[in-house]
Design a protein around this motif. Sequence first.
Motif, PDB file in Angstrom:
ATOM      1  N   GLY A  92      92.424  61.669  83.695  1.00  0.00           N
ATOM      2  CA  GLY A  92      93.167  60.858  82.748  1.00  0.00           C
ATOM      3  C   GLY A  92      92.561  60.794  81.366  1.00  0.00           C
ATOM      4  O   GLY A  92      93.219  60.332  80.420  1.00  0.00           O
ATOM      5  N   PHE A  93      91.339  61.259  81.202  1.00  0.00           N
ATOM      6  CA  PHE A  93      90.695  61.256  79.893  1.00  0.00           C
ATOM      7  C   PHE A  93      91.065  62.537  79.148  1.00  0.00           C
ATOM      8  O   PHE A  93      90.751  63.642  79.580  1.00  0.00           O
ATOM      9  CB  PHE A  93      89.175  61.150  80.032  1.00  0.00           C
ATOM     10  CG  PHE A  93      88.721  59.818  80.552  1.00  0.00           C
ATOM     11  CD1 PHE A  93      88.585  58.730  79.703  1.00  0.00           C
ATOM     12  CD2 PHE A  93      88.452  59.633  81.910  1.00  0.00           C
ATOM     13  CE1 PHE A  93      88.185  57.494  80.180  1.00  0.00           C
ATOM     14  CE2 PHE A  93      88.044  58.400  82.396  1.00  0.00           C
ATOM     15  CZ  PHE A  93      87.908  57.327  81.528  1.00  0.00           C
ATOM     16  N   LEU A  94      91.726  62.363  78.020  1.00  0.00           N
ATOM     17  CA  LEU A  94      92.167  63.500  77.221  1.00  0.00           C
ATOM     18  C   LEU A  94      90.980  64.138  76.519  1.00  0.00           C
ATOM     19  O   LEU A  94      90.013  63.468  76.153  1.00  0.00           O
ATOM     20  CB  LEU A  94      93.184  63.055  76.167  1.00  0.00           C
ATOM     21  CG  LEU A  94      94.662  63.006  76.555  1.00  0.00           C
ATOM     22  CD1 LEU A  94      95.206  64.410  76.794  1.00  0.00           C
ATOM     23  CD2 LEU A  94      94.901  62.096  77.741  1.00  0.00           C
ATOM     24  N   TYR A  95      91.082  65.441  76.325  1.00  0.00           N
ATOM     25  CA  TYR A  95      90.050  66.112  75.539  1.00  0.00           C
ATOM     26  C   TYR A  95      90.180  65.702  74.078  1.00  0.00           C
ATOM     27  O   TYR A  95      91.270  65.450  73.573  1.00  0.00           O
ATOM     28  CB  TYR A  95      90.156  67.624  75.701  1.00  0.00           C
ATOM     29  CG  TYR A  95      89.548  68.095  77.000  1.00  0.00           C
ATOM     30  CD1 TYR A  95      88.182  68.297  77.091  1.00  0.00           C
ATOM     31  CD2 TYR A  95      90.339  68.298  78.134  1.00  0.00           C
ATOM     32  CE1 TYR A  95      87.611  68.700  78.289  1.00  0.00           C
ATOM     33  CE2 TYR A  95      89.773  68.697  79.336  1.00  0.00           C
ATOM     34  CZ  TYR A  95      88.402  68.895  79.408  1.00  0.00           C
ATOM     35  OH  TYR A  95      87.835  69.274  80.597  1.00  0.00           O
ATOM     36  N   HIS A  96      89.035  65.629  73.430  1.00  0.00           N
ATOM     37  CA  HIS A  96      88.974  65.229  72.020  1.00  0.00           C
ATOM     38  C   HIS A  96      89.942  66.071  71.183  1.00  0.00           C
ATOM     39  O   HIS A  96      90.708  65.542  70.373  1.00  0.00           O
ATOM     40  CB  HIS A  96      87.529  65.413  71.536  1.00  0.00           C
ATOM     41  CG  HIS A  96      87.225  64.805  70.227  1.00  0.00           C
ATOM     42  ND1 HIS A  96      85.973  64.367  69.885  1.00  0.00           N
ATOM     43  CD2 HIS A  96      87.994  64.563  69.134  1.00  0.00           C
ATOM     44  CE1 HIS A  96      85.991  63.876  68.655  1.00  0.00           C
ATOM     45  NE2 HIS A  96      87.205  63.995  68.178  1.00  0.00           N
ATOM     46  N   PHE A  97      89.908  67.387  71.398  1.00  0.00           N
ATOM     47  CA  PHE A  97      90.801  68.308  70.709  1.00  0.00           C
ATOM     48  C   PHE A  97      91.500  69.201  71.729  1.00  0.00           C
ATOM     49  O   PHE A  97      90.879  69.663  72.686  1.00  0.00           O
ATOM     50  CB  PHE A  97      90.038  69.205  69.727  1.00  0.00           C
ATOM     51  CG  PHE A  97      89.280  68.467  68.652  1.00  0.00           C
ATOM     52  CD1 PHE A  97      89.951  67.743  67.674  1.00  0.00           C
ATOM     53  CD2 PHE A  97      87.896  68.492  68.625  1.00  0.00           C
ATOM     54  CE1 PHE A  97      89.257  67.065  66.679  1.00  0.00           C
ATOM     55  CE2 PHE A  97      87.185  67.822  67.636  1.00  0.00           C
ATOM     56  CZ  PHE A  97      87.866  67.104  66.657  1.00  0.00           C
ATOM     57  N   VAL A  98      92.792  69.436  71.506  1.00  0.00           N
ATOM     58  CA  VAL A  98      93.533  70.379  72.331  1.00  0.00           C
ATOM     59  C   VAL A  98      94.355  71.284  71.423  1.00  0.00           C
ATOM     60  O   VAL A  98      94.668  70.923  70.277  1.00  0.00           O
ATOM     61  CB  VAL A  98      94.465  69.673  73.340  1.00  0.00           C
ATOM     62  CG1 VAL A  98      93.668  68.850  74.321  1.00  0.00           C
ATOM     63  CG2 VAL A  98      95.503  68.811  72.623  1.00  0.00           C
ATOM     64  N   ASP A  99      94.674  72.451  71.911  1.00  0.00           N
ATOM     65  CA  ASP A  99      95.535  73.370  71.173  1.00  0.00           C
ATOM     66  C   ASP A  99      96.908  72.721  70.982  1.00  0.00           C
ATOM     67  O   ASP A  99      97.507  72.223  71.936  1.00  0.00           O
ATOM     68  CB  ASP A  99      95.664  74.684  71.942  1.00  0.00           C
ATOM     69  CG  ASP A  99      96.437  75.738  71.184  1.00  0.00           C
ATOM     70  OD1 ASP A  99      97.678  75.656  71.169  1.00  0.00           O
ATOM     71  OD2 ASP A  99      95.804  76.635  70.605  1.00  0.00           O
ATOM     72  N   ARG A 100      97.396  72.724  69.748  1.00  0.00           N
ATOM     73  CA  ARG A 100      98.677  72.052  69.471  1.00  0.00           C
ATOM     74  C   ARG A 100      99.839  72.666  70.236  1.00  0.00           C
ATOM     75  O   ARG A 100     100.795  71.975  70.583  1.00  0.00           O
ATOM     76  CB  ARG A 100      98.993  72.115  67.970  1.00  0.00           C
ATOM     77  CG  ARG A 100      98.320  71.073  67.131  1.00  0.00           C
ATOM     78  CD  ARG A 100      99.046  70.890  65.807  1.00  0.00           C
ATOM     79  NE  ARG A 100      99.174  72.126  65.058  1.00  0.00           N
ATOM     80  CZ  ARG A 100     100.180  72.413  64.246  1.00  0.00           C
ATOM     81  NH1 ARG A 100     101.187  71.576  64.100  1.00  0.00           N
ATOM     82  NH2 ARG A 100     100.204  73.546  63.563  1.00  0.00           N
TER      83      ARG A 100
END
Length: 406
Positions: A92-100
Amino acid sequence: MEQEQTEFLNDLGQRCYRYLIESAHPVTGLVADRGRTDGSGFSDHSSSAACGFALAGHGVAVTKGWTDASSAKDRVRQMLTSLLDLAEHERGFLYHFVDRKTGKRAMQCEASTIDTALLVAGAMHASQVFADDSEIVSMADRLYRRVQWKAMLGRNGCLHMGWKPETGLLPHQWDTFSELTILVLLAIGAPENEIPGECWNAWRRSKTLHHNGQPFLSYPPLFVHQYPHTFFDFRKVVSPSGRSYWENSQTAHYAQIEYLKSLSRNSTSHRHYGDDLWGITSSDSATGYRDWGGPYQDGAAFPERGIDGTIVPSAAGGALAVVPGQSMRTLMYQREHFGHSVYGRFGFANAFNPATGWVGRDVIGIDTGITLLSAANLLAESVWQPFMQHPAASRALDRAGFRPAA
């Protein structure tokens, strides 16, 4: 508030909102971490925190009449769908940055506890503004419920900063004063997998500095004193120890203004700092991204961390609801005296240096977002009121032991 000030804030807010619209990927809706000031390009990666600010920003835009409710709801649904079904996460923890475009983890970053909290806060706000849309309410609730807050909790009652697939749980914890307040409260107030209310007292209340004899919990970059306050309304509550975090935030801002004024008296490269030109927080600079702020210690009158005279508009932009008089004064001065070189399509450039003439070529999503949301709170409490109506907001404060201020 004078009409000129109101018009300025509305213009600034619309420009900031334009970034959240134009930087969103057309298919996923995920908001770019940064973009060129003229709109000529955006980063391929999205910031999960910027997406949280965008979710709240859409609600603000509807109340301001910058967009219609139907369009805003479509954008919110699009983004929530991508965050739930496409964006990579760890428990449930999103990555700080993800590919748009793909939602895949970007730049070997961590699954971030604080960025997930800011994302959840934006989703909570959206679910209240668009409470008549059952799909939005349901998706926002799912996003919050799937976060396994306990999985990041250390034995000492402090949350870890994140997790990486290469190394597992990050050893660093949120164990001293910072922007952690919103993270800890949302973890305590969560509808599932919540952490104990006692965790509010687990982290250290340091470092303490003083301004005009008034002690305050310090962390030099000003965003720390802004992000939690943009969502949680701390104005009329005190913590279990009796501390007003609202007053603490205000004092931290006053202390920075005085610190920068002290620098102006001792260095020609800082001479422009003053009541008309103030504000530094983590930002771009002529030499790269810098995690700077101030003051760093009582009585300091020298530039620490390489402070070189840079002005960061979002330092005052994020403070519009906290210290409105001081923030309005410098932001309107910046627009009037530097014009289009610093104020453009998406509002203010991320940073500029009046002493050298350097102007950053980018805006950054979280800095543009916090400016929009703080301005909205100043004008009409448009973030505070919906967010505080969410059951988790009051539940968090109750479980943590907050009480009404005397």
